[in-house]
Structure formats: structure tokens, C-alpha cells
Design an enzyme around this catalytic site. Structure first.
Site, PDB file in Angstrom:
ATOM      1  N   HIS A 212      10.172   5.930  -4.407  1.00 35.60           N
ATOM      2  CA  HIS A 212       8.885   5.220  -4.454  1.00 35.60           C
ATOM      3  C   HIS A 212       7.806   6.080  -5.124  1.00 35.60           C
ATOM      4  O   HIS A 212       7.108   5.612  -6.030  1.00 35.60           O
ATOM      5  CB  HIS A 212       8.504   4.863  -3.007  1.00 35.60           C
ATOM      6  CG  HIS A 212       7.156   4.263  -2.816  1.00 35.60           C
ATOM      7  ND1 HIS A 212       6.963   2.951  -2.456  1.00 35.60           N
ATOM      8  CD2 HIS A 212       5.912   4.789  -2.909  1.00 35.60           C
ATOM      9  CE1 HIS A 212       5.664   2.707  -2.343  1.00 35.60           C
ATOM     10  NE2 HIS A 212       5.002   3.812  -2.603  1.00 35.60           N
ATOM     11  N   GLU A 213       7.700   7.320  -4.697  1.00 30.47           N
ATOM     12  CA  GLU A 213       6.640   8.175  -5.265  1.00 30.47           C
ATOM     13  C   GLU A 213       6.908   8.471  -6.748  1.00 30.47           C
ATOM     14  O   GLU A 213       5.971   8.518  -7.545  1.00 30.47           O
ATOM     15  CB  GLU A 213       6.514   9.470  -4.464  1.00 30.47           C
ATOM     16  CG  GLU A 213       6.112   9.291  -3.002  1.00 30.47           C
ATOM     17  CD  GLU A 213       4.846   8.473  -2.803  1.00 30.47           C
ATOM     18  OE1 GLU A 213       4.024   8.375  -3.741  1.00 30.47           O
ATOM     19  OE2 GLU A 213       4.679   7.916  -1.706  1.00 30.47           O
ATOM     20  N   HIS A 216       5.537   5.711  -8.801  1.00 29.85           N
ATOM     21  CA  HIS A 216       4.126   5.891  -9.182  1.00 29.85           C
ATOM     22  C   HIS A 216       4.015   6.877 -10.346  1.00 29.85           C
ATOM     23  O   HIS A 216       3.236   6.684 -11.274  1.00 29.85           O
ATOM     24  CB  HIS A 216       3.314   6.440  -8.006  1.00 29.85           C
ATOM     25  CG  HIS A 216       3.109   5.485  -6.879  1.00 29.85           C
ATOM     26  ND1 HIS A 216       2.660   4.200  -7.041  1.00 29.85           N
ATOM     27  CD2 HIS A 216       3.264   5.660  -5.527  1.00 29.85           C
ATOM     28  CE1 HIS A 216       2.553   3.613  -5.847  1.00 29.85           C
ATOM     29  NE2 HIS A 216       2.921   4.474  -4.918  1.00 29.85           N
TER      30      HIS A 216
HETATM   31 ZN   LIG Z   1       3.045   4.297  -2.872  1.00 25.04          ZN
END
Ligand SMILES: [Zn+2]
Length: 299
Positions: A212-213, A216
Site C-alpha cells: 500500500h505505501e 503511494h
Molecule cells: Zn495510504
């Protein structure tokens, strides 16, 4: 969704204290063991300005900025920075880091069920540091700045992946590609070490906080970024979503008017659901990530 080293899970009291930060969308109601990601959401105006800037650079730069976007795959060099305290907590093994890398490669190549993105990840190096202040560094803290300033390696295309135990409670956070030019030393991803595969932060201990990170870091927003709106997360093939989903709520649909058809993308890596629930990026996310990373990271 990579499950190779799912070990017996220690019951861990996860204190996820709220982070009082007005820039942070993650001020949604929290309770123990709800996913929290401190990557800040830009406002609608800021997001629109970033989109304009990206379009302008892409158009103006041509191949110089988009050369990477044409490649079938691109390998991202990954530096891990393991922070431990003086009691030895946080000391993840080289095997744990290899597992995290494998989770990234499985997720980004579509092996877990989603799009085959262009990104592949290779281990470039590991640093190990004993520092009680950095071990507890949270989003936006002086300790975060000091830690990253001392340890960061490489350039805009290098993924710096820090593991510690943020005292502010978030599972992780990241910086966006467009932030690199103004704050290169801040660039990278931070994850609580207990989210790595086999860690103790069940149900967030299969390595997908890292997935997830890094999402980003390559340019993706949360699937609920803009709520029920036309732009939402600036990806056309992720259904609009009003707010983060937790657990694995099949059939959840928070944008119910007819211009926003389809149920919430709870299976998407950029939502807040359990690691066992999220398994995919979409083709639209793959394209957006390729474009943003090509423009700002030369990937
Ligand atoms: Zn996030």
C-alpha cells in the site's frame, strides 16, 4: 496476499492512538487494530493542481520524462533501513526483508490477482541502526527527518523502505513522486516492522502495508481519496468510495447514486481493508503509477 511465512500469530495489543493532524484523512474514527496510513491526502484543489502539473510536464518533457513509461518492466532498487531500540525490538531478519520484497513483487506483477504493473523490486542494500528516538519516529516528526536525512540512499528512482515502530500508531506512510524535487531527503516509505510478513500486527501482518505505501510512492491515492466524486482517486477503473473500508466487507457500496455504479473496491491495495482481503491493483492504477513515476522518478 503472499502467504509463505505466515507463522503463528502472537496476540498483540496494538495501540493505534489517533494522530491529530488536520492534513491527514486518516482522522476517520479509529478503534484498536484499524488500519491507519499517515500518507497525507492533498485537498481537492491541491490534487487538481498536481494533476495539471503532471500533465504539463508529461506533455512538455516527451520522452525525457516518459521514457520509463514505455518499458515493459522497470526494476526499482530497494534500500531497507531497519531501526531497532536498545532492547533489540524491531530487529527484523534478512529473511523477513526478503519476504517483504517477495510480497511487493507478487503484488505488482499481478501474481496475487490484479494488474501486472511495470514495477519490479530488487534488493540494493540494508542498513541497521539502534536508535530509540528513530525507533519511535512518527509521521511528520523531527525524528523522522533526522532518520531519513542520515540514512537515505540513491536518487528519485530508489525506494528507501524504513521499518520502525511509530509511537503515533500509524502502520505506515509514504511520499508521492511529485514531492521528491522539493523534499528529496524525506522521500520513501515507512512501515511499522510488525506489518512485515509473519509480523505480529494481525490482520495487517502479510506485508500489504508495504504494498500500500509503495503504491503511494509510485503515485497512487487511496481509493477513497475524493469520496463520491468524479475524480475520486483519479483512476477510472476503481469505483468511487466514500470512506475507507475495514475488515473485508463484501458488497459494501458507499457511493450509491447512479453516476457512481459498482460496489467499493475493498479488494484494492489502496483501501484500508485487512491484508487477507486486498489483493489487486487495477489496470488504471498501473497506468497512473507508470505515468507519475515516469514523470517524477524517471522510472
Ligand atoms: Zn495510504
Amino acid at each position: 496476499m503472499h502467504r509463505r511465512f505466515l507463522v503463528a500469530l502472537a496476540i498483540c495489543v496494538v495501540s493505534l492512538a489517533a494522530v491529530a493532524d488536520s492534513r491527514d484523512i486518516d482522522s476517520f474514527a479509529r478503534k484498536d487494530k484499524e488500519r491507519t496510513c499517515a500518507t497525507p491526502h492533498p485537498s481537492d484543489l491541491e490534487a487538481a493542481a498536481m494533476e495539471d502539473h503532471h500533465r504539463e510536464l508529461s506533455d512538455r518533457g516527451g520522452d525525457r520524462f516518459r521514457v520509463g513509461a514505455q518499458a515493459t518492466t522497470v526494476t526499482v532498487n530497494v534500500w531497507f533501513h531497519v531501526i531497532t531500540n536498545t532492547s533489540g525490538a524491531g530487529n527484523v531478519s534478512d529473511a523477513d526483508l526478503a519476504d517483504q520484497l517477495q510480497v511487493l513483487n507478487d503484488a505488482y506483477s499481478g501474481l496475487t490477482g490484479g494488474a501486472n504493473t511495470k514495477f519490479r523490486f530488487a534488493h540494493a542494500g540494508t542498513t541497521r541502526t539502534v536508535n530509540n528516538t528513530w525507533y519511535a519516529a512518527g509521521y511528520g516528526s523531527a525524528a523522522e527527518t533526522a532518520m531519513k536525512s542520515a540514512l537515505r540512499q540513491g536518487n528519485a528512482a530508489t525506494l528507501n523502505f524504513y521499518t520502525n515502530a511509530p509511537s503515533t500508531g500509524e502502520l505506515g506512510w509514504a511520499t508521492f513522486p511529485s514531492s521528491y524535487s522539493s523534499q528529496p531527503l524525506k522521500d520513501g516509505v515507512v512501515c511499522d516492522y510488525r506489518t512485515l510478513p509473519g509480523g505480529t500486527f494481525s490482520p495487517y501482518n502479510e506485508g500489504d502495508t508495504g504494498t500500500h505505501e509503495v503504491g503511494h510512492w509510485v503515485g497512487l491515492y487511496h481509493t477513497f481519496q475524493g469520496g463520491c466524486s468524479k475524480n475520486n482517486d483519479f483512476v477510472a477503473d476503481t469505483n468511487a468510495e466514500k470512506s475507507p473500508a475495514f475488515g473485508c466487507p463484501a458488497g459494501r457500496d458507499t457511493c450509491t447514486t447512479k453516476q457512481y455504479p459498482g460496489s467499493d473496491p475493498i479488494e484494492n491495495f489502496m483501501d484500508y481493508t485487512d491484508d487477507s482481503c486486498m489483493y489487486k491493483f487495477t489496470d488504471g492504477q498501473a497506468a497512473r503509477a507508470a505515468s507519475l513515476s515516469g514523470t517524477y522518478r524517471g522510472l
